[in-house]
Motif scaffolding. Structure first.
Motif, PDB file in Angstrom:
ATOM      1  N   ILE A   1     -29.282  -4.137 111.256  1.00  0.00           N
ATOM      2  CA  ILE A   1     -28.449  -2.933 111.288  1.00  0.00           C
ATOM      3  C   ILE A   1     -27.445  -2.939 110.147  1.00  0.00           C
ATOM      4  CG2 ILE A   1     -26.638  -1.738 112.601  1.00  0.00           C
ATOM      5  CD1 ILE A   1     -28.166  -2.592 115.162  1.00  0.00           C
ATOM      6  N   GLY A   2     -26.854  -4.112 109.875  1.00  0.00           N
ATOM      7  CA  GLY A   2     -25.901  -4.224 108.777  1.00  0.00           C
ATOM      8  C   GLY A   2     -26.547  -3.902 107.438  1.00  0.00           C
ATOM      9  N   ALA A   3     -27.746  -4.442 107.206  1.00  0.00           N
ATOM     10  CA  ALA A   3     -28.444  -4.189 105.942  1.00  0.00           C
ATOM     11  C   ALA A   3     -28.786  -2.711 105.786  1.00  0.00           C
ATOM     12  CB  ALA A   3     -29.713  -5.042 105.880  1.00  0.00           C
ATOM     13  N   ILE A   4     -29.299  -2.106 106.855  1.00  0.00           N
ATOM     14  CA  ILE A   4     -29.663  -0.686 106.787  1.00  0.00           C
ATOM     15  C   ILE A   4     -28.414   0.180 106.633  1.00  0.00           C
ATOM     16  CG2 ILE A   4     -30.704   1.225 108.054  1.00  0.00           C
ATOM     17  CD1 ILE A   4     -32.583  -0.803 109.357  1.00  0.00           C
ATOM     18  N   SER A   5     -27.361  -0.158 107.367  1.00  0.00           N
ATOM     19  CA  SER A   5     -26.121   0.627 107.300  1.00  0.00           C
ATOM     20  C   SER A   5     -25.515   0.578 105.907  1.00  0.00           C
ATOM     21  CB  SER A   5     -25.116   0.113 108.335  1.00  0.00           C
ATOM     22  OG  SER A   5     -25.615   0.241 109.642  1.00  0.00           O
TER      23      SER A   5
ATOM     24  N   PHE B   1     -25.308  10.210 112.750  1.00  0.00           N
ATOM     25  CA  PHE B   1     -26.660  10.503 113.246  1.00  0.00           C
ATOM     26  C   PHE B   1     -27.601   9.352 112.911  1.00  0.00           C
ATOM     27  CE2 PHE B   1     -30.977  12.009 112.525  1.00  0.00           C
ATOM     28  CZ  PHE B   1     -31.271  12.583 113.750  1.00  0.00           C
ATOM     29  N   LEU B   2     -27.531   8.862 111.678  1.00  0.00           N
ATOM     30  CA  LEU B   2     -28.399   7.762 111.267  1.00  0.00           C
ATOM     31  C   LEU B   2     -28.015   6.452 111.949  1.00  0.00           C
ATOM     32  CD1 LEU B   2     -28.812   8.507 107.447  1.00  0.00           C
ATOM     33  CD2 LEU B   2     -30.436   8.963 109.310  1.00  0.00           C
ATOM     34  N   ALA B   3     -26.722   6.238 112.165  1.00  0.00           N
ATOM     35  CA  ALA B   3     -26.279   5.018 112.850  1.00  0.00           C
ATOM     36  C   ALA B   3     -26.851   4.956 114.262  1.00  0.00           C
ATOM     37  CB  ALA B   3     -24.755   4.959 112.889  1.00  0.00           C
ATOM     38  N   VAL B   4     -26.746   6.059 114.991  1.00  0.00           N
ATOM     39  CA  VAL B   4     -27.299   6.104 116.350  1.00  0.00           C
ATOM     40  C   VAL B   4     -28.819   5.964 116.311  1.00  0.00           C
ATOM     41  CG1 VAL B   4     -27.525   7.482 118.451  1.00  0.00           C
ATOM     42  CG2 VAL B   4     -25.374   7.512 117.178  1.00  0.00           C
ATOM     43  N   THR B   5     -29.441   6.593 115.322  1.00  0.00           N
ATOM     44  CA  THR B   5     -30.900   6.533 115.203  1.00  0.00           C
ATOM     45  C   THR B   5     -31.384   5.112 114.946  1.00  0.00           C
ATOM     46  OG1 THR B   5     -31.015   8.815 114.374  1.00  0.00           O
ATOM     47  CG2 THR B   5     -32.878   7.359 113.865  1.00  0.00           C
TER      48      THR B   5
ATOM     49  N   VAL C   1     -19.707  -3.566 103.635  1.00  0.00           N
ATOM     50  CA  VAL C   1     -19.786  -3.060 105.010  1.00  0.00           C
ATOM     51  C   VAL C   1     -20.953  -3.706 105.752  1.00  0.00           C
ATOM     52  CG1 VAL C   1     -20.250  -0.995 106.404  1.00  0.00           C
ATOM     53  CG2 VAL C   1     -18.644  -0.877 104.494  1.00  0.00           C
ATOM     54  N   GLY C   2     -22.080  -3.881 105.063  1.00  0.00           N
ATOM     55  CA  GLY C   2     -23.214  -4.550 105.688  1.00  0.00           C
ATOM     56  C   GLY C   2     -22.881  -5.964 106.115  1.00  0.00           C
TER      57      GLY C   2
END
Length: 264
Positions: free
Chosen positions: A44-48, A16-20, A170-171
């Motif tokens: 996106i990488g940093a947030i993920s 859900f957060l990834a799509v958001t 992962v980021g």
């Protein structure tokens, strides 16, 4: 059952957060829109990575181990760090969470997630990348991540740093490989978005390659563990008296089936 449910909830939240995040950063009408794809993927990488670290540290993450990735579950099992009886329930929960999390994002954000630039946050490789290259990149990325996990399996006294290191790793994979192969290294990350968006052409690669990478990484770990045990046993064997016989030397070796730790 409770830990399997935790994995389902964690993966649902992750997707859900990834799509958001992709919806806000890649929708041209969004106030947070980042036009440059490479820069967007760095953000996106940093947030993920931060989201993943938070999920692992959350109460459900502490209970289940916070795998949220079928390849991680398989890798930990092959490293004797996770019970085999829980592998399939965990994998099914993660894949179900992928579909449910993506579906919830569709309900919440509506048309915005269907835009070509968002496309339900489905992973896609660069147009110049062939399927074989994407496959090798996904295998290599997950192999590297598995070796990171292997370090914590081999040296559990450092486990406290695992959530942060995994999130950072992962980021970096997303920021580095995102513009090239897509940087998924997680079958659950791709399944829901690919199905909802209809981008299933390369889905098999994103489902199979990470698991293969985890398998290879676990194999490297097992080879290193055997070599370490051999070096540890050599002095004892060399100093054994002739009357002791080979059986007494074998009795001092740890059994290959002993567990090195638990991820849950």
């Amino acid at each position: 059952m409770a830990r399997t449910t935790d994995e389902f909830v964690l993966t649902t939240v992750l997707l859900f957060l990834a799509v958001t995040v992709v919806r806000w950063l890649r929708d041209p009408d969004s106030a947070l829109y980042v036009a440059d794809l490479r820069m967007a993927l760095v953000v996106i990488g940093a947030i993920s990575g931060a989201i993943l670290t938070g999920l692992i540290l959350s109460p459900p993450g502490r209970r289940s181990g916070g795998h949220v990735n079928p390849a991680v579950t398989v890798g930990l099992w092959l490293m004797n760090a996770f019970p085999g009886r829980r592998v399939l329930p965990y994998v099914f929960a993660q894949l179900a969470g992928s579909a449910v999390g993506t579906g919830l994002a569709c309900l919440v954000w509506g048309r915005a997630v269907t835009l070509p630039s968002v496309s339900h946050a489905a992973i896609r490789p660069a147009p110049t990348w062939q399927p074989a290259s994407v496959f090798l990149a996904e295998v290599g990325g997950m192999l590297a991540l598995t070796l990171v996990l292997a370090f914590f399996v081999a040296f559990p006294r450092f486990t406290r740093g695992l959530p942060h290191v995994v999130g950072l790793s992962v980021g970096l994979v997303i920021a580095t490989f995102g513009p090239l192969s897509g940087g998924s290294v997680n079958p659950a990350r791709q399944l829901g978005p690919a199905v909802f968006s209809g981008r299933t052409t390369d889905l098999a690669i994103y489902l199979v390659a990470p698991v293969l990478g985890a398998t290879l990484g676990a194999g490297v770990h097992q080879l290193l563990v055997r070599r370490r045990r051999t070096h540890t046993l050599e002095p004892a064997v060399a100093g054994t008296s002739p009357d002791a016989g080979p059986a007494s030397a074998r009795s001092s070796a740890p059994t290959s089936g002993s567990r090195t730790g638990s991820a849950s």
